[in-house]
Design an enzyme around this catalytic site. Structure first.
Site, PDB file in Angstrom:
ATOM      1  N   ARG A  20       0.873  -1.034  -0.100  1.00  0.00           N
ATOM      2  CA  ARG A  20      -0.136   0.108   0.145  1.00  0.00           C
ATOM      3  C   ARG A  20       0.899   1.314  -0.063  1.00  0.00           C
ATOM      4  O   ARG A  20       1.884   1.352  -0.909  1.00  0.00           O
ATOM      5  CB  ARG A  20      -0.925   0.083   1.025  1.00  0.00           C
ATOM      6  N   ASP A 146      -2.432  12.147   9.678  1.00  0.00           N
ATOM      7  CA  ASP A 146      -3.659  12.235   9.256  1.00  0.00           C
ATOM      8  C   ASP A 146      -4.275  13.355   9.295  1.00  0.00           C
ATOM      9  O   ASP A 146      -4.015  13.917  10.063  1.00  0.00           O
ATOM     10  CB  ASP A 146      -4.234  10.878   9.855  1.00  0.00           C
ATOM     11  N   TYR A 159      -7.297   6.429  17.892  1.00  0.00           N
ATOM     12  CA  TYR A 159      -6.496   6.712  16.760  1.00  0.00           C
ATOM     13  C   TYR A 159      -6.294   8.034  16.406  1.00  0.00           C
ATOM     14  O   TYR A 159      -5.249   8.672  16.314  1.00  0.00           O
ATOM     15  CB  TYR A 159      -7.275   6.125  15.598  1.00  0.00           C
ATOM     16  N   ALA A 162      -3.498   9.123  18.916  1.00  0.00           N
ATOM     17  CA  ALA A 162      -2.379   8.781  18.454  1.00  0.00           C
ATOM     18  C   ALA A 162      -1.828   9.583  17.376  1.00  0.00           C
ATOM     19  O   ALA A 162      -0.543   9.991  17.237  1.00  0.00           O
ATOM     20  CB  ALA A 162      -2.460   7.349  18.085  1.00  0.00           C
ATOM     21  N   LYS A 163      -2.741   9.974  16.301  1.00  0.00           N
ATOM     22  CA  LYS A 163      -2.202  10.952  15.048  1.00  0.00           C
ATOM     23  C   LYS A 163      -1.862  12.312  15.439  1.00  0.00           C
ATOM     24  O   LYS A 163      -0.754  12.911  15.239  1.00  0.00           O
ATOM     25  CB  LYS A 163      -3.081  10.864  14.104  1.00  0.00           C
TER      26      LYS A 163
HETATM   27  N1  LIG Z   1      -4.708   4.974   3.429  1.00  0.00           N
HETATM   28  C1  LIG Z   1      -5.013   6.166   3.587  1.00  0.00           C
HETATM   29  O1  LIG Z   1      -6.041   6.596   2.764  1.00  0.00           O
HETATM   30  C2  LIG Z   1      -4.715   6.903   4.809  1.00  0.00           C
HETATM   31  C3  LIG Z   1      -5.412   7.885   5.420  1.00  0.00           C
HETATM   32  C4  LIG Z   1      -4.931   8.463   6.458  1.00  0.00           C
HETATM   33  C5  LIG Z   1      -3.733   8.367   7.080  1.00  0.00           C
HETATM   34  N2  LIG Z   1      -2.834   7.447   6.444  1.00  0.00           N
HETATM   35  C6  LIG Z   1      -1.505   6.982   6.927  1.00  0.00           C
HETATM   36  O2  LIG Z   1      -0.692   6.814   6.097  1.00  0.00           O
HETATM   37  C7  LIG Z   1       0.075   5.425   6.491  1.00  0.00           C
HETATM   38  C8  LIG Z   1      -0.040   4.464   5.622  1.00  0.00           C
HETATM   39  O3  LIG Z   1      -1.286   4.178   5.419  1.00  0.00           O
HETATM   40  P1  LIG Z   1      -1.830   2.761   4.677  1.00  0.00           P
HETATM   41  O4  LIG Z   1      -3.166   2.662   4.509  1.00  0.00           O
HETATM   42  O5  LIG Z   1      -0.941   2.084   3.831  1.00  0.00           O
HETATM   43  O6  LIG Z   1      -1.477   1.902   6.161  1.00  0.00           O
HETATM   44  P2  LIG Z   1      -1.804   0.343   6.418  1.00  0.00           P
HETATM   45  O7  LIG Z   1      -1.999  -0.395   5.284  1.00  0.00           O
HETATM   46  O8  LIG Z   1      -3.175   0.324   7.491  1.00  0.00           O
HETATM   47  O9  LIG Z   1      -0.854  -0.303   7.456  1.00  0.00           O
HETATM   48  C9  LIG Z   1       0.620  -0.113   7.021  1.00  0.00           C
HETATM   49  C10 LIG Z   1       1.328  -1.268   7.687  1.00  0.00           C
HETATM   50  O10 LIG Z   1       1.484  -1.041   8.984  1.00  0.00           O
HETATM   51  C11 LIG Z   1       2.185  -2.088   9.701  1.00  0.00           C
HETATM   52  N3  LIG Z   1       1.762  -2.244  10.905  1.00  0.00           N
HETATM   53  C12 LIG Z   1       0.633  -2.303  11.624  1.00  0.00           C
HETATM   54  N4  LIG Z   1       0.706  -2.244  12.976  1.00  0.00           N
HETATM   55  C13 LIG Z   1       1.978  -2.776  13.183  1.00  0.00           C
HETATM   56  C14 LIG Z   1       2.758  -3.087  14.158  1.00  0.00           C
HETATM   57  N5  LIG Z   1       2.169  -3.193  15.473  1.00  0.00           N
HETATM   58  N6  LIG Z   1       4.285  -3.220  14.027  1.00  0.00           N
HETATM   59  C15 LIG Z   1       4.700  -3.353  12.841  1.00  0.00           C
HETATM   60  N7  LIG Z   1       3.917  -2.917  11.861  1.00  0.00           N
HETATM   61  C16 LIG Z   1       2.645  -2.608  11.929  1.00  0.00           C
HETATM   62  C17 LIG Z   1       1.487  -3.310   8.710  1.00  0.00           C
HETATM   63  O11 LIG Z   1       2.425  -4.194   8.403  1.00  0.00           O
HETATM   64  P3  LIG Z   1       2.442  -5.651   8.181  1.00  0.00           P
HETATM   65  O12 LIG Z   1       1.359  -5.742   6.869  1.00  0.00           O
HETATM   66  O13 LIG Z   1       3.646  -6.026   7.519  1.00  0.00           O
HETATM   67  O14 LIG Z   1       1.845  -6.415   9.345  1.00  0.00           O
HETATM   68  C18 LIG Z   1       1.037  -2.644   7.432  1.00  0.00           C
HETATM   69  O15 LIG Z   1       0.912  -3.317   6.612  1.00  0.00           O
HETATM   70  C19 LIG Z   1      -0.537   5.256   7.819  1.00  0.00           C
HETATM   71  O16 LIG Z   1       0.236   5.868   9.010  1.00  0.00           O
HETATM   72  C20 LIG Z   1      -1.647   5.926   7.967  1.00  0.00           C
HETATM   73  O17 LIG Z   1      -2.353   5.889   9.322  1.00  0.00           O
HETATM   74  C21 LIG Z   1      -3.561   6.641   5.352  1.00  0.00           C
END
Ligand SMILES: NC(=O)c1ccc[n+]([C@@H]2O[C@H](COP(=O)([O-])OP(=O)(O)OC[C@H]3O[C@@H](n4cnc5c(N)ncnc54)[C@H](OP(=O)(O)O)[C@@H]3O)[C@@H](O)[C@H]2O)c1
Length: 253
Positions: A20, A146, A159, A162-163
C-alpha cells in the site's frame, strides 16, 4: 528531482514498507536513487517480493527487516540491522500504523496499546534510536499523520489521539534534532481505503469523495512524491505537516 548516484545513495528505513502506501514510498524513494530498508510485521511475502523487484533494478539496493513495532525493546535492532546492511542511515519514514474504530464507552487498554503503540510510541522510540546516525548523516525523518489529527474522525477516539500525538512528535523532534536533522509529516486524506471490513461503506466513500475539492481520492503515489520531496528536496523545511488530501481538510464536514 535529481537522481542520486548509487555509490553515495542515501539509505532510508520505511516502516510498514511492504504494501500500500509504504510500498509506494519505497518505490518512489528507490526511483530517485535511494537504497531502502523495508520493515514489515506480517507481510513477509510482499516485502520480500518488493525487495527482489527493486534489487533486480539495482543490486543491493533493498532489504527487509521484520519487527512488531509494539515490542519497543526491538526497535534499536531495526536501526542496527539497517546500518549492518547498508553502512549508513539518512532517512526514517514512520509509516506503519494500526487503524480501527474505538467508540467512547467500549475503549479497552488493548486498543490503546495497539493504536498508541504503532502510531505514536514506536515513531518516538525508533526516531530516538535513529537520531545519532541521522545526525551524523544530516538526514531527515518523515511521519505519516492524518488530516484527522487536527479534525477528529467520529468513533475513532484513540486513533485521533495517536495521530495528534504523532503530529506533535514531528514538531518536537524538529526542535530537538535541529539543525542536523529535519523532521516533517505528511497528512493523507482519503488515499487508499482500508483493507477488509471497514467503517467506510460505499455510501460513506461516496460522500467523502464528493467532499474533495480536487474531485478524486488520492493515490499512494501522491503521498510518496511528497515524502520524497520532504526527505531530499526540502532543505529549509522542518517541523511542518503537509496535507495531501485534494483540499478535503479545508472544509471537512
Ligand atoms: N490509506 C489512507 O488513505 C490513509 C489515510 C490517512 C492516514 N494514512 C496513514 O498513512 C500511513 C499508510 O497508510 P496505509 O493505509 O498504507 O497503512 P496500512 O496499510 O493500514 O498499514 C501499514 C502497515 O503498518 C504495519 N503495522 C501495523 N501495525 C504494526 C505493528 N504493531 N508493528 C509493525 N507494523 C505494523 C502493517 O505491516 P504488516 O502488513 O507487515 O503487518 C501494515 O501493512 C499510515 O500511517 C496511515 O495511518 C493513510
Amino acid at each position: 528531482m535529481t537522481v542520486m548516484p548509487q555509490e553515495t545513495a542515501p539509505v532510508v528505513l520505511i516502516t510498514g514498507g511492504a504494501k500500500r502506501v509504504g510500498a509506494a514510498i519505497a518505490r518512489q524513494l528507490h526511483q530517485v536513487g535511494a537504497r531502502v530498508m523495508l520493515h514489515y510485521r506480517a507481510s513477509a511475502t510482499a516485502a520480500e517480493a518488493l525487495a527482489a523487484e527493486l534489487n533486480q533494478q539495482r543490486p543491493h539496493s533493498a532489504a527487509c527487516v521484520q519487527a512488531d513495532l509494539l515490542e519497543t525493546a526491538r526497535l534499536p535492532d531495526m536501526i542496527h540491522h539497517t546500518l549492518n546492511c547498508f553502512g549508513r542511515l539518512d532517512g526514517l519514514v514512520n509509516n506503519a500504523s494500526s487503524f480501527f474504530p474505538t467508540a467512547l464507552g467500549n475503549i479497552t487498554e488493548a486498543d490503546w496499546h495497539d493504536l498508541i503503540g504503532s502510531n505514536l510510541k514506536a515513531p518516538l522510540f525508533l526516531s530516538q534510536a535513529a537520531a545519532p546516525y541521522l545526525r551524523a548523516a544530516g538526514g531527515a525523518i518523515v511521519g505519516l499523520i492524518d488530516i484527522h489529527a487536527e479534525r477528529p474522525m467520529p468513533g475513532h477516539v484513540v486513533y485521533n489521539l495517536a495521530k495528534a500525538g504523532h503530529a506533535q512528535l514531528i514538531r518536537t523532534l524538529a526542535i530537538e534534532l535541529a539543525p542536523q536533522v529535519r523532521v516533517n509529516g505528511v497528512a493523507p486524506g482519503a488515499n487508499v481505503w482500508p483493507e477488509g471490513e471497514s467503517v467506510f461503506s460505499d455510501p460513506v466513500r461516496q460522500r467523502i469523495e464528493d467532499s474533495i475539492p480536487l474531485q478524486r481520492v488520492g493515490t499512494p503515489e501522491d503521498l510518496a512524491k511528497t515524502v520524497a520531496f520532504l526527505l531530499f528536496d526540502a532543505p529549509y523545511i522542518t517541523g511542518q505537516i503537509i496535507a495531501v488530501d485534494g483540499g478535503r481538510s479545508i472544509y471537512l464536514p
